[in-house]
Design a protein around this motif. Sequence first.
Motif, mmCIF file in Angstrom:
data_model
loop_
_atom_site.group_PDB
_atom_site.id
_atom_site.type_symbol
_atom_site.label_atom_id
_atom_site.label_comp_id
_atom_site.label_asym_id
_atom_site.label_seq_id
_atom_site.Cartn_x
_atom_site.Cartn_y
_atom_site.Cartn_z
ATOM 1 N N THR A 1 0.838 -1.205 0.000
ATOM 2 C CA THR A 1 0.000 0.000 0.000
ATOM 3 C C THR A 1 0.870 1.251 0.000
ATOM 4 N N GLN A 2 1.869 1.257 0.844
ATOM 5 C CA GLN A 2 2.768 2.416 0.948
ATOM 6 C C GLN A 2 3.455 2.690 -0.391
ATOM 7 N N GLN A 3 3.891 1.651 -1.074
ATOM 8 C CA GLN A 3 4.607 1.841 -2.335
ATOM 9 C C GLN A 3 3.681 2.218 -3.487
ATOM 10 N N VAL A 4 2.450 1.724 -3.483
ATOM 11 C CA VAL A 4 1.494 2.117 -4.536
ATOM 12 C C VAL A 4 1.284 3.626 -4.491
ATOM 13 N N MET A 5 1.308 4.188 -3.284
ATOM 14 C CA MET A 5 1.077 5.622 -3.098
ATOM 15 C C MET A 5 2.294 6.487 -3.448
ATOM 16 N N SER A 6 3.433 5.876 -3.720
ATOM 17 C CA SER A 6 4.654 6.624 -4.024
ATOM 18 C C SER A 6 4.478 7.477 -5.287
ATOM 19 N N SER A 7 5.077 8.638 -5.276
ATOM 20 C CA SER A 7 5.003 9.526 -6.440
ATOM 21 C C SER A 7 6.023 9.165 -7.523
ATOM 22 N N ASN A 8 6.946 8.252 -7.209
ATOM 23 C CA ASN A 8 7.968 7.848 -8.159
ATOM 24 C C ASN A 8 7.883 6.329 -8.367
ATOM 25 N N PRO A 9 7.296 5.865 -9.469
ATOM 26 C CA PRO A 9 7.107 4.431 -9.678
ATOM 27 C C PRO A 9 8.394 3.606 -9.644
ATOM 28 N N LEU A 10 9.467 4.112 -10.227
ATOM 29 C CA LEU A 10 10.721 3.360 -10.212
ATOM 30 C C LEU A 10 11.261 3.221 -8.799
ATOM 31 N N GLU A 11 11.271 4.306 -8.052
ATOM 32 C CA GLU A 11 11.748 4.247 -6.662
ATOM 33 C C GLU A 11 10.872 3.315 -5.832
ATOM 34 N N ALA A 12 9.572 3.303 -6.099
ATOM 35 C CA ALA A 12 8.656 2.424 -5.368
ATOM 36 C C ALA A 12 9.004 0.957 -5.614
ATOM 37 N N VAL A 13 9.250 0.596 -6.869
ATOM 38 C CA VAL A 13 9.606 -0.782 -7.206
ATOM 39 C C VAL A 13 10.926 -1.163 -6.557
ATOM 40 N N LEU A 14 11.920 -0.287 -6.645
ATOM 41 C CA LEU A 14 13.229 -0.590 -6.058
ATOM 42 C C LEU A 14 13.142 -0.726 -4.542
ATOM 43 N N ALA A 15 12.403 0.169 -3.899
ATOM 44 C CA ALA A 15 12.261 0.115 -2.441
ATOM 45 C C ALA A 15 11.506 -1.140 -2.012
ATOM 46 N N PHE A 16 10.459 -1.495 -2.735
ATOM 47 C CA PHE A 16 9.680 -2.683 -2.386
ATOM 48 C C PHE A 16 10.526 -3.944 -2.559
ATOM 49 N N ARG A 17 11.282 -4.004 -3.648
ATOM 50 C CA ARG A 17 12.155 -5.153 -3.887
ATOM 51 C C ARG A 17 13.186 -5.279 -2.761
ATOM 52 N N GLN A 18 13.761 -4.153 -2.361
ATOM 53 C CA GLN A 18 14.762 -4.169 -1.294
ATOM 54 C C GLN A 18 14.139 -4.641 0.025
ATOM 55 N N ARG A 19 12.941 -4.177 0.345
ATOM 56 C CA ARG A 19 12.269 -4.612 1.582
ATOM 57 C C ARG A 19 11.969 -6.105 1.553
ATOM 58 N N LEU A 20 11.585 -6.602 0.403
ATOM 59 C CA LEU A 20 11.293 -8.038 0.290
ATOM 60 C C LEU A 20 12.558 -8.878 0.469
ATOM 61 N N ARG A 21 13.673 -8.362 0.019
ATOM 62 C CA ARG A 21 14.936 -9.093 0.134
ATOM 63 C C ARG A 21 15.575 -8.958 1.513
ATOM 64 N N GLY A 22 15.156 -7.902 2.245
ATOM 65 C CA GLY A 22 15.920 -7.578 3.395
ATOM 66 C C GLY A 22 15.507 -7.841 4.740
#
Length: 185
Positions: free
Chosen positions: A164-185
């Motif tokens: 939910t937090q990432q869908v609301m991001s104003s930067n789609p690329l940053e949202a994908v990168l941040a979500f991927r990092q959280r899933l890995r981390g």
Amino acid sequence: MPQQLLLQGVSWQKYEQFLQLIGDDFPNLRLKYLEGQLQLGSPSRNHELIKRNLARLLEVYLEETRIPFWGLGSTTFRREANSRGIEPDECYCFYEEKPYPDLALEVFITSGGIDRLAIFEGLGVPEVWFWQQGQFAIYVLGESGYNNSDKSAQLPDLPISQLTQQVMSSNPLEAVLAFRQRLRG
């Protein structure tokens, strides 16, 4: 702004004829059919932006967790016996391709129109997510219809709050990168 038209008293045969008439020539025209009601709609830019962000993020989760999936986009699904047809905003089959999706996603920018849950229920779609006003409503199909749930039955380990937090991001690329990092981390 999205455009919508709701027609009453449309037979199944007319619905089928309309689907044939428009074919693939009008990719931005979405049809929903429920027991004689036909809704035609054209999604807005904001709708499409949210839909694509959500799909990208969900696919990141599926990739990172190695869940086999088939992204079917807005394929037309219909069942004459139940007088229902719909083109979900996004939909997926998990583990194997099936005639109907395991998960359908719908983004609401405007309200009103045909009862989408009734359509999905008549098609037997096990889970439906509605995105509206910055949050998810998750519906899981049970014996007596859809039940609201706090988490996905299809993807029980998916961190909905982070998604939910990432869908609301104003930067789609940053949202994908941040979500991927959280899933890995």
